[in-house]
Write a protein that holds these residues in place. Structure first.
Motif, PDB file in Angstrom:
ATOM      1  N   TRP A   8       0.832  -1.199   0.000  1.00 29.34           N
ATOM      2  CA  TRP A   8       0.000   0.000   0.000  1.00 29.34           C
ATOM      3  C   TRP A   8       0.870   1.253   0.000  1.00 29.34           C
ATOM      4  CZ3 TRP A   8      -0.349   3.683   4.019  1.00 29.34           C
ATOM      5  CH2 TRP A   8      -1.348   4.646   3.841  1.00 29.34           C
ATOM      6  N   ARG A   9       1.917   1.213   0.820  1.00 24.64           N
ATOM      7  CA  ARG A   9       2.810   2.372   0.889  1.00 24.64           C
ATOM      8  C   ARG A   9       3.525   2.580  -0.446  1.00 24.64           C
ATOM      9  NH1 ARG A   9       6.089   1.903   5.888  1.00 24.64           N
ATOM     10  NH2 ARG A   9       4.258   2.886   6.789  1.00 24.64           N
ATOM     11  N   ARG A  10       3.943   1.471  -1.068  1.00 23.76           N
ATOM     12  CA  ARG A  10       4.619   1.571  -2.358  1.00 23.76           C
ATOM     13  C   ARG A  10       3.666   2.153  -3.404  1.00 23.76           C
ATOM     14  NH1 ARG A  10       7.378  -2.915  -1.936  1.00 23.76           N
ATOM     15  NH2 ARG A  10       5.663  -4.171  -2.682  1.00 23.76           N
ATOM     16  N   ARG A  11       2.399   1.744  -3.347  1.00 22.46           N
ATOM     17  CA  ARG A  11       1.431   2.250  -4.312  1.00 22.46           C
ATOM     18  C   ARG A  11       1.216   3.744  -4.110  1.00 22.46           C
ATOM     19  NH1 ARG A  11      -1.949  -1.989  -3.816  1.00 22.46           N
ATOM     20  NH2 ARG A  11      -3.210  -0.879  -2.296  1.00 22.46           N
ATOM     21  N   GLN A  13       3.339   5.859  -2.851  1.00 25.57           N
ATOM     22  CA  GLN A  13       4.555   6.533  -3.307  1.00 25.57           C
ATOM     23  C   GLN A  13       4.546   6.669  -4.822  1.00 25.57           C
ATOM     24  OE1 GLN A  13       7.101   7.483  -1.129  1.00 25.57           O
ATOM     25  NE2 GLN A  13       8.025   8.565  -2.846  1.00 25.57           N
ATOM     26  N   ALA A  14       4.160   5.603  -5.506  1.00 29.36           N
ATOM     27  CA  ALA A  14       4.121   5.625  -6.970  1.00 29.36           C
ATOM     28  C   ALA A  14       3.111   6.652  -7.467  1.00 29.36           C
ATOM     29  CB  ALA A  14       3.775   4.231  -7.510  1.00 29.36           C
ATOM     30  N   LEU A  21       5.283  13.835 -11.809  1.00 28.17           N
ATOM     31  CA  LEU A  21       5.717  13.706 -13.194  1.00 28.17           C
ATOM     32  C   LEU A  21       4.728  14.379 -14.129  1.00 28.17           C
ATOM     33  CD1 LEU A  21       7.186  10.133 -13.421  1.00 28.17           C
ATOM     34  CD2 LEU A  21       8.142  12.152 -14.509  1.00 28.17           C
ATOM     35  N   ASP A  22       3.435  14.168 -13.879  1.00 27.84           N
ATOM     36  CA  ASP A  22       2.415  14.793 -14.722  1.00 27.84           C
ATOM     37  C   ASP A  22       2.558  16.305 -14.703  1.00 27.84           C
ATOM     38  OD1 ASP A  22       1.394  12.442 -15.524  1.00 27.84           O
ATOM     39  OD2 ASP A  22      -0.291  12.425 -14.115  1.00 27.84           O
ATOM     40  N   THR A  39      11.830   8.540 -19.176  1.00 30.12           N
ATOM     41  CA  THR A  39      12.883   7.550 -18.928  1.00 30.12           C
ATOM     42  C   THR A  39      13.091   7.366 -17.425  1.00 30.12           C
ATOM     43  OG1 THR A  39      13.976   8.214 -20.968  1.00 30.12           O
ATOM     44  CG2 THR A  39      15.284   6.958 -19.394  1.00 30.12           C
ATOM     45  N   MET A  40      13.120   8.492 -16.694  1.00 31.04           N
ATOM     46  CA  MET A  40      13.264   8.421 -15.247  1.00 31.04           C
ATOM     47  C   MET A  40      12.093   7.660 -14.640  1.00 31.04           C
ATOM     48  SD  MET A  40      14.762  12.131 -14.030  1.00 31.04           S
ATOM     49  CE  MET A  40      13.108  12.433 -13.477  1.00 31.04           C
ATOM     50  N   ALA A  41      10.892   7.920 -15.144  1.00 30.64           N
ATOM     51  CA  ALA A  41       9.704   7.264 -14.608  1.00 30.64           C
ATOM     52  C   ALA A  41       9.787   5.760 -14.832  1.00 30.64           C
ATOM     53  CB  ALA A  41       8.443   7.823 -15.285  1.00 30.64           C
TER      54      ALA A  41
END
Length: 49
Positions: A8-11, A13-14, A21-22, A39-41
């Motif tokens: 959940w935490r990883r999600r 963060q993403a 990024l947007d 590319t970074m994403a």
């Protein structure tokens, strides 16, 4: 820590990274900068699709 909490935490963060990024993509007009951000994403371990 159990796996549910970590995923959940990883999600979260993403999602935060994707929003940042947007914003950066919307601000930057140059295709080169957009390629760089994409590319970074992709290197960040989450998909923009």
């Amino acid at each position: 820590m159990n796996s549910v909490t970590s995923s959940w935490r990883r999600r979260r963060q993403a999602a935060r990274t994707r929003r940042a990024l947007d914003r950066a993509l919307a601000r930057s007009s140059s295709p080169a900068m957009r390629d760089e951000l994409l590319t970074m994403a992709n290197g960040g371990g989450f998909s923009l699709r």
